[in-house]
Scaffold this motif. Structure first.
Motif, short mmCIF file in Angstrom:
data_model
loop_
_atom_site.label_atom_id
_atom_site.label_comp_id
_atom_site.label_asym_id
_atom_site.label_seq_id
_atom_site.Cartn_x
_atom_site.Cartn_y
_atom_site.Cartn_z
N VAL A 25 0.78 -1.18 0.04
CA VAL A 25 0.06 0.13 -0.08
C VAL A 25 0.80 1.24 -0.06
O VAL A 25 0.63 2.20 -0.81
N LEU A 26 1.87 1.28 0.74
CA LEU A 26 2.57 2.45 1.01
C LEU A 26 4.12 2.11 0.15
O LEU A 26 5.07 1.75 0.81
N LEU A 27 4.05 2.26 -1.08
CA LEU A 27 5.06 1.84 -2.01
C LEU A 27 6.55 2.79 -1.64
O LEU A 27 6.38 3.94 -1.48
N GLY A 28 7.51 2.16 -1.80
CA GLY A 28 8.84 2.78 -1.53
C GLY A 28 9.05 3.43 -0.20
O GLY A 28 10.01 3.97 -0.05
N LYS A 29 8.43 2.94 0.79
CA LYS A 29 8.53 3.49 2.15
C LYS A 29 8.87 2.41 3.12
O LYS A 29 8.36 2.50 4.38
N THR A 30 9.97 1.62 3.01
CA THR A 30 10.00 0.28 3.80
C THR A 30 10.60 0.91 4.96
O THR A 30 10.14 0.35 6.06
N PHE A 31 11.51 1.80 5.14
CA PHE A 31 12.14 2.19 6.13
C PHE A 31 11.16 2.82 7.23
O PHE A 31 11.03 2.56 8.46
N VAL A 32 10.10 3.72 6.79
CA VAL A 32 9.12 4.27 7.62
C VAL A 32 8.05 3.03 8.16
O VAL A 32 7.83 3.20 9.29
N ILE A 33 7.95 2.03 7.13
CA ILE A 33 6.89 1.08 7.82
C ILE A 33 7.56 0.34 8.83
O ILE A 33 7.20 -0.08 9.98
N LYS A 34 9.00 -0.02 8.74
CA LYS A 34 9.64 -0.68 9.81
C LYS A 34 9.73 0.10 11.17
O LYS A 34 9.69 -0.54 12.08
N LEU A 35 9.80 1.61 10.91
CA LEU A 35 9.39 1.93 12.28
C LEU A 35 8.39 2.08 12.80
O LEU A 35 8.43 2.27 13.96
N SER A 36 7.48 2.08 12.24
CA SER A 36 6.24 2.03 12.56
C SER A 36 5.85 0.92 13.32
O SER A 36 5.33 0.79 14.36
N PHE A 37 6.37 -0.22 12.68
CA PHE A 37 6.06 -1.53 13.34
C PHE A 37 7.03 -1.85 14.56
O PHE A 37 6.68 -2.47 15.60
N THR A 38 8.17 -1.01 14.47
CA THR A 38 9.22 -1.27 15.52
C THR A 38 8.39 -0.38 16.90
O THR A 38 8.33 -0.79 18.03
N ALA A 39 7.84 0.83 16.48
CA ALA A 39 6.95 1.50 17.64
C ALA A 39 5.83 0.59 18.16
O ALA A 39 5.71 0.61 19.40
N LEU A 40 5.06 0.11 17.40
CA LEU A 40 3.95 -0.90 17.83
C LEU A 40 4.50 -1.99 18.55
O LEU A 40 3.89 -2.21 19.73
N LEU A 41 5.31 -2.52 18.30
CA LEU A 41 6.06 -3.61 18.87
C LEU A 41 6.72 -3.22 20.42
O LEU A 41 7.11 -4.34 21.06
N SER A 42 7.21 -1.96 20.31
CA SER A 42 7.92 -1.44 21.34
C SER A 42 6.62 -1.02 22.55
O SER A 42 7.23 -0.10 23.40
N GLU A 43 5.60 -1.21 22.04
CA GLU A 43 4.28 -0.68 22.94
C GLU A 43 4.58 1.05 23.06
O GLU A 43 4.27 1.41 24.06
N GLY A 44 4.70 1.51 21.88
CA GLY A 44 4.79 2.97 21.99
C GLY A 44 3.73 3.65 20.93
O GLY A 44 3.03 2.87 20.22
N HIS A 45 4.10 5.01 20.70
CA HIS A 45 3.45 5.64 19.83
C HIS A 45 3.89 6.31 18.87
O HIS A 45 5.14 6.51 19.10
N LEU A 46 3.48 6.69 17.61
CA LEU A 46 4.26 7.47 16.54
C LEU A 46 3.86 8.82 16.21
O LEU A 46 2.50 8.90 16.08
N LEU A 47 4.50 9.70 16.02
CA LEU A 47 4.20 10.99 15.77
C LEU A 47 4.59 10.95 14.14
O LEU A 47 5.80 11.26 13.81
N LEU A 48 3.69 11.61 13.30
CA LEU A 48 4.11 11.74 11.83
C LEU A 48 4.11 13.30 11.60
O LEU A 48 2.76 13.57 11.49
N GLU A 49 5.18 13.89 11.15
CA GLU A 49 4.94 15.16 10.68
C GLU A 49 5.33 15.12 9.25
O GLU A 49 6.27 14.96 8.52
N ASP A 50 4.17 15.48 8.60
CA ASP A 50 4.33 15.42 6.82
C ASP A 50 3.17 16.09 6.32
O ASP A 50 2.17 16.70 6.99
N PHE A 51 3.56 16.32 5.02
CA PHE A 51 2.41 17.23 4.19
C PHE A 51 1.14 16.43 3.95
O PHE A 51 1.29 14.81 3.97
#
Length: 323
Positions: A25-51
């Protein structure tokens, strides 16, 4: 109990399957996806600042589908009230009692869209649930369940009529990241699928919510050498003594860096943390916790550049310490 090599291999395989699923779904953004799941599995929350239009909502929905969980989107506006998020108690005449009606925060993944457009009082309604996984209304506590993750977004270009998140709430987010625009090849692939609306894309579930909880518990058992703890401590202390920084990272920031480094190590198939895990996560975990000196900010200094310089000046451990 420490994670074994076999458990690390299983964790890595499942983690990569989750990332590959969302990558459809989110093509070409593997690193951001990894960060998101890392946050989820670390029992944390994610702040996305973007356009606008970079796929923030699609990311949250795809993650929820991948973990076979629920997702809710809250559009933050100036007139949004705390009860619109947490839920309210409504009097039931038939039962002669108050009945609690759950708000949209009761979901596995909650997208808080444009969080800085709501008033500070409404923003604060998320503080308890982000820290403790529960909501208290009229003196009664309600658990939101597990896994639970808030993905909050804010627009960096339109600041009129917004309320900047206070440092105390920024500290609640284990990471801050940016999706950014896709590259040329990814954009072409997106345009080729223009006939399918984003909300019509249904991804197959890769793991149940219970498996995600078990993975999070397993990530906590990754081994951290004392030299790694010393390295993280030195990095955090460096943020407090840097001239360009008025407020450095807190102990919560150091703990967040260790927790996410454990998850990233397991995602890479290791049952122990190495300095490269810490380096990879230092900027997304620590940068948003720093408060820059006004003069340094005026000169164009950014929190990310300060973290990069600290990583250069702080030598990583070269040998394991004796336990």
């Amino acid at each position: 109990m420490t994670m074994t090599a076999e458990q690390a291999t299983w964790f890595s395989e499942r983690f990569n399957r989750l990332v590959s699923n969302v990558d459809q779904v989110l093509l070409g953004k593997t690193f951001v996806i990894k960060l998101s799941f890392t946050a989820l599995l670390s029992e944390g929350h994610l702040l996305l600042e973007d356009f606008p239009g970079t796929g923030k909502t699609s990311l949250a929905r795809a993650m929820a589908q991948s973990v076979d969980g629920s997702t809710n989107r809250i559009q933050f506006t100036p007139d949004l009230l705390p009860g619109d998020i947490t839920g309210v108690s409504i009097y039931d005449q038939g039962a002669n009692d108050f009945e609690f009606h759950r708000g949209p925060v009761f979901a596995n993944i909650v997208l808080a869209d444009e969080i800085n457009r709501a008033s500070p009082k409404t923003q604060a309604a998320l503080l308890e649930v982000m820290e403790e996984g529960q909501v208290t209304v009229d003196g009664v506590t309600h658990d939101v369940g597990a896994p639970f993750m808030v993905i909050a977004t804010q627009n960096p270009i339109e600041q009129a009529g917004t309320y900047r998140l206070p440092e105390a709430q920024l500290d609640r987010f284990i990471m801050k990241a940016s999706i950014g625009y896709p590259d040329h090849a990814s954009t072409v692939r997106i345009l080729e699928g223009a006939g399918v609306k984003a909300h019509e894309t249904i991804l197959p579930p890769i793991a149940s919510a219970q498996v995600i909880v078990e993975m999070g518990a397993l990530a906590r058992t990754v081994h951290v050498d004392p030299s790694i703890n010393d390295y993280v401590s030195r990095l955090v202390e460096a943020t407090r003594s840097t001239a360009e920084i008025r407020l450095g990272a807190s102990v919560r920031g150091a703990l967040a860096l260790i927790r996410t480094a454990k998850t990233l190590a397991a995602a890479n198939g290791r049952h122990y943390v190495i300095p490269d895990d810490v380096k990879a996560l230092a900027e997304p975990v620590l940068a948003h916790r720093l408060l820059l000196d006004p003069e340094a900010e005026f000169d164009g200094v950014t929190a990310s550049s300060v973290i990069a310089q600290i990583l250069i000046e702080t030598p990583p451990p070269s040998d394991r310490q004796a336990v």
